[in-house]
Design a protein around this motif. Structure first.
Motif, PDB file in Angstrom:
ATOM      1  N   LEU A  67      42.422  42.911  54.453  1.00 42.87           N
ATOM      2  CA  LEU A  67      41.268  42.709  53.575  1.00 42.87           C
ATOM      3  C   LEU A  67      41.083  41.232  53.226  1.00 42.87           C
ATOM      4  O   LEU A  67      39.969  40.726  53.187  1.00 42.87           O
ATOM      5  N   LEU A  68      42.197  40.542  52.962  1.00 36.61           N
ATOM      6  CA  LEU A  68      42.124  39.107  52.632  1.00 36.61           C
ATOM      7  C   LEU A  68      41.569  38.308  53.815  1.00 36.61           C
ATOM      8  O   LEU A  68      40.764  37.391  53.650  1.00 36.61           O
ATOM      9  N   LYS A  69      41.985  38.700  55.010  1.00 36.53           N
ATOM     10  CA  LYS A  69      41.534  37.999  56.220  1.00 36.53           C
ATOM     11  C   LYS A  69      40.027  38.212  56.434  1.00 36.53           C
ATOM     12  O   LYS A  69      39.279  37.272  56.717  1.00 36.53           O
ATOM     13  N   LYS A  70      39.594  39.462  56.264  1.00 34.77           N
ATOM     14  CA  LYS A  70      38.179  39.790  56.480  1.00 34.77           C
ATOM     15  C   LYS A  70      37.281  39.146  55.428  1.00 34.77           C
ATOM     16  O   LYS A  70      36.113  38.869  55.683  1.00 34.77           O
ATOM     17  N   ALA A  71      37.816  38.909  54.216  1.00 36.99           N
ATOM     18  CA  ALA A  71      37.002  38.332  53.133  1.00 36.99           C
ATOM     19  C   ALA A  71      36.606  36.890  53.441  1.00 36.99           C
ATOM     20  O   ALA A  71      35.567  36.411  53.006  1.00 36.99           O
ATOM     21  N   ARG A  72      37.466  36.181  54.186  1.00 35.76           N
ATOM     22  CA  ARG A  72      37.205  34.787  54.581  1.00 35.76           C
ATOM     23  C   ARG A  72      37.044  33.831  53.397  1.00 35.76           C
ATOM     24  O   ARG A  72      36.062  33.093  53.278  1.00 35.76           O
TER      25      ARG A  72
ATOM     26  N   LEU B 162      37.710  41.224  32.415  1.00 39.77           N
ATOM     27  CA  LEU B 162      37.130  40.701  33.657  1.00 39.77           C
ATOM     28  C   LEU B 162      38.145  40.802  34.798  1.00 39.77           C
ATOM     29  O   LEU B 162      37.828  41.258  35.896  1.00 39.77           O
ATOM     30  N   SER B 163      39.396  40.408  34.507  1.00 40.70           N
ATOM     31  CA  SER B 163      40.460  40.421  35.531  1.00 40.70           C
ATOM     32  C   SER B 163      40.825  41.844  35.961  1.00 40.70           C
ATOM     33  O   SER B 163      41.382  42.045  37.047  1.00 40.70           O
ATOM     34  N   ALA B 164      40.510  42.841  35.114  1.00 40.82           N
ATOM     35  CA  ALA B 164      40.794  44.235  35.471  1.00 40.82           C
ATOM     36  C   ALA B 164      39.788  44.762  36.504  1.00 40.82           C
ATOM     37  O   ALA B 164      39.970  45.848  37.066  1.00 40.82           O
ATOM     38  N   LEU B 165      38.711  43.993  36.735  1.00 45.16           N
ATOM     39  CA  LEU B 165      37.730  44.276  37.795  1.00 45.16           C
ATOM     40  C   LEU B 165      36.935  45.572  37.608  1.00 45.16           C
ATOM     41  O   LEU B 165      36.437  46.146  38.571  1.00 45.16           O
ATOM     42  N   HIS B 166      36.784  46.017  36.353  1.00 46.01           N
ATOM     43  CA  HIS B 166      35.995  47.233  36.126  1.00 46.01           C
ATOM     44  C   HIS B 166      34.548  47.058  36.572  1.00 46.01           C
ATOM     45  O   HIS B 166      33.866  48.025  36.880  1.00 46.01           O
ATOM     46  N   PHE B 167      34.087  45.795  36.584  1.00 47.71           N
ATOM     47  CA  PHE B 167      32.691  45.554  36.969  1.00 47.71           C
ATOM     48  C   PHE B 167      32.413  45.994  38.409  1.00 47.71           C
ATOM     49  O   PHE B 167      31.281  46.340  38.750  1.00 47.71           O
ATOM     50  N   ILE B 168      33.448  46.010  39.252  1.00 51.83           N
ATOM     51  CA  ILE B 168      33.228  46.426  40.652  1.00 51.83           C
ATOM     52  C   ILE B 168      32.968  47.932  40.715  1.00 51.83           C
ATOM     53  O   ILE B 168      32.053  48.387  41.409  1.00 51.83           O
ATOM     54  N   GLU B 169      33.769  48.694  39.964  1.00 51.27           N
ATOM     55  CA  GLU B 169      33.550  50.154  39.926  1.00 51.27           C
ATOM     56  C   GLU B 169      32.149  50.465  39.407  1.00 51.27           C
ATOM     57  O   GLU B 169      31.485  51.388  39.877  1.00 51.27           O
ATOM     58  N   LYS B 170      31.692  49.660  38.429  1.00 54.67           N
ATOM     59  CA  LYS B 170      30.377  49.929  37.819  1.00 54.67           C
ATOM     60  C   LYS B 170      29.227  49.284  38.597  1.00 54.67           C
ATOM     61  O   LYS B 170      28.073  49.365  38.184  1.00 54.67           O
ATOM     62  N   ARG B 171      29.572  48.590  39.679  1.00 57.87           N
ATOM     63  CA  ARG B 171      28.573  47.882  40.506  1.00 57.87           C
ATOM     64  C   ARG B 171      27.755  46.899  39.680  1.00 57.87           C
ATOM     65  O   ARG B 171      26.540  46.795  39.789  1.00 57.87           O
ATOM     66  N   GLU B 172      28.474  46.178  38.822  1.00 56.57           N
ATOM     67  CA  GLU B 172      27.841  45.134  38.011  1.00 56.57           C
ATOM     68  C   GLU B 172      28.095  43.773  38.661  1.00 56.57           C
ATOM     69  O   GLU B 172      28.963  43.642  39.526  1.00 56.57           O
ATOM     70  N   ASN B 173      27.337  42.778  38.223  1.00 57.99           N
ATOM     71  CA  ASN B 173      27.479  41.428  38.777  1.00 57.99           C
ATOM     72  C   ASN B 173      28.152  40.495  37.782  1.00 57.99           C
ATOM     73  O   ASN B 173      28.148  40.744  36.580  1.00 57.99           O
ATOM     74  N   VAL B 174      28.705  39.410  38.319  1.00 59.17           N
ATOM     75  CA  VAL B 174      29.277  38.361  37.466  1.00 59.17           C
ATOM     76  C   VAL B 174      28.639  37.044  37.902  1.00 59.17           C
ATOM     77  O   VAL B 174      28.656  36.700  39.086  1.00 59.17           O
ATOM     78  N   ILE B 175      28.032  36.357  36.958  1.00 58.85           N
ATOM     79  CA  ILE B 175      27.398  35.062  37.256  1.00 58.85           C
ATOM     80  C   ILE B 175      28.221  33.975  36.587  1.00 58.85           C
ATOM     81  O   ILE B 175      28.468  34.032  35.377  1.00 58.85           O
TER      82      ILE B 175
ATOM     83  N   GLY C  71      38.036  37.632  43.638  1.00 57.27           N
ATOM     84  CA  GLY C  71      37.897  38.237  44.975  1.00 57.27           C
ATOM     85  C   GLY C  71      39.234  38.601  45.592  1.00 57.27           C
ATOM     86  O   GLY C  71      39.401  39.694  46.161  1.00 57.27           O
ATOM     87  N   ARG C  72      40.201  37.715  45.461  1.00 57.02           N
ATOM     88  CA  ARG C  72      41.536  37.988  46.022  1.00 57.02           C
ATOM     89  C   ARG C  72      42.199  39.151  45.276  1.00 57.02           C
ATOM     90  O   ARG C  72      42.849  40.005  45.884  1.00 57.02           O
ATOM     91  N   ALA C  73      42.002  39.206  43.950  1.00 53.86           N
ATOM     92  CA  ALA C  73      42.558  40.319  43.164  1.00 53.86           C
ATOM     93  C   ALA C  73      41.909  41.637  43.599  1.00 53.86           C
ATOM     94  O   ALA C  73      42.570  42.683  43.656  1.00 53.86           O
ATOM     95  N   ALA C  74      40.610  41.587  43.934  1.00 54.69           N
ATOM     96  CA  ALA C  74      39.907  42.792  44.389  1.00 54.69           C
ATOM     97  C   ALA C  74      40.495  43.280  45.720  1.00 54.69           C
ATOM     98  O   ALA C  74      40.685  44.488  45.925  1.00 54.69           O
ATOM     99  N   CYS C  75      40.819  42.344  46.619  1.00 56.69           N
ATOM    100  CA  CYS C  75      41.458  42.725  47.897  1.00 56.69           C
ATOM    101  C   CYS C  75      42.806  43.399  47.633  1.00 56.69           C
ATOM    102  O   CYS C  75      43.149  44.391  48.278  1.00 56.69           O
ATOM    103  N   GLN C  76      43.568  42.857  46.675  1.00 55.86           N
ATOM    104  CA  GLN C  76      44.876  43.437  46.331  1.00 55.86           C
ATOM    105  C   GLN C  76      44.717  44.884  45.859  1.00 55.86           C
ATOM    106  O   GLN C  76      45.598  45.702  46.040  1.00 55.86           O
ATOM    107  N   LYS C  77      43.565  45.183  45.252  1.00 54.15           N
ATOM    108  CA  LYS C  77      43.319  46.549  44.752  1.00 54.15           C
ATOM    109  C   LYS C  77      42.670  47.437  45.806  1.00 54.15           C
ATOM    110  O   LYS C  77      42.290  48.569  45.513  1.00 54.15           O
ATOM    111  N   GLY C  78      42.477  46.894  47.011  1.00 56.95           N
ATOM    112  CA  GLY C  78      41.945  47.730  48.094  1.00 56.95           C
ATOM    113  C   GLY C  78      40.441  47.674  48.276  1.00 56.95           C
ATOM    114  O   GLY C  78      39.875  48.448  49.048  1.00 56.95           O
ATOM    115  N   TYR C  79      39.765  46.757  47.569  1.00 58.05           N
ATOM    116  CA  TYR C  79      38.312  46.635  47.740  1.00 58.05           C
ATOM    117  C   TYR C  79      37.981  45.775  48.957  1.00 58.05           C
ATOM    118  O   TYR C  79      38.703  44.834  49.282  1.00 58.05           O
TER     119      TYR C  79
END
Length: 232
Positions: free
Chosen positions: A42-47, A74-87, A104-112
């Motif tokens: 996942l980390l490799k594909k994220a580039r 924010l670091s818990a990445l709940h916004f990804i589950e909720k399909r929210e954005n971060v600006i 982004g790297r933390a999201a890869c660690q969680k399997g996203y």
């Protein structure tokens, strides 16, 4: 047939007390190694363009979080589950890309599934795909992606064609995926890059509808660091 990729390498190194314990430990190890390999993939594909992490990001009073959001949430990445954005908006060199990469790297660690783009590179790729008749193919690459990081929105203005293609893509991702956008411009200045004011208004509307907006103030870390080294 079972696709046990690691058992052949590890079975001799697992201590044996009884059959149940041995089998359980072999399979646990197989799963752990698979998980590690998946994260690497996942980390490799994220580039990502750097190895910066959340752990090395320094939260301080110059990073202004919106109400009802703290750094832990924010670091818990709940916004990804909720399909929210971060600006992440603010002057160059204040840590926006570092935080975006760390999330982004933390999201890869969680399997996203994550993709990282400098916005200018994405627009170039979109324009090329459009001209070669491969736009649909390009869009399909994001079907299984959970989080897209668009870095440096506003550093380079786009052509009308590029702006429209990016608008089309972001509209398609609206409420389907999470975006992290870093920008050195306030929303009111986005017309500078998108040229067409109606297009800009529609885009900003979609981007901020479900968004957490963080503002970065203060001097550029890079500049401060360079100056302090000179002074020493």
């Amino acid at each position: 047939t079972l696709r046990l990729a690691y058992v052949a390498d590890i079975y001799e190194s697992i201590p044996f007390e009884n059959p149940a314990q041995y089998l359980s430990d072999v399979l646990r190890k197989e799963l752990a190694l698979r998980e590690e390999a998946k994260v690497e993939r996942l980390l490799k594909k994220a580039r990502f363009l750097s190895r910066k992490t959340l752990e090395s990001f320094q939260w301080n009073e110059k990073v202004h979080l919106p109400p009802r959001l703290d750094s832990r949430e924010l670091s818990a990445l709940h916004f990804i589950e909720k399909r929210e954005n971060v600006i992440l908006a603010g002057s160059p060199g204040t840590g926006k890309t570092h935080l975006a990469t760390g999330l982004g790297r933390a999201a890869c660690q969680k399997g996203y599934e994550v993709r990282f783009y400098r916005v200018s590179d994405l627009v170039d790729a979109l324009t090329k795909a459009w001209r070669e008749g491969k736009f649909q193919q390009f869009r399909n690459k994001f079907k299984k992606v959970d989080l897209i990081i668009l870095d440096e929105m506003g550093y380079i203005p786009f052509s009308k064609e590029g702006a429209e293609l990016l608008f089309q893509l972001i509209t398609e991702w609206y409420e389907q995926k999470s975006l992290i956008i870093t920008s050195n411009l306030e929303f009111s200045q986005w017309n500078r890059i998108f040229v067409d004011s109606r297009l800009t208004a529609a885009l900003v509307d979609r981007v901020i509808h479900h968004a957490h907006i963080l503002s970065f103030t203060g001097e550029s870390y890079r500049m401060t660091h360079a100056l302090s080294r000179q002074n020493h």
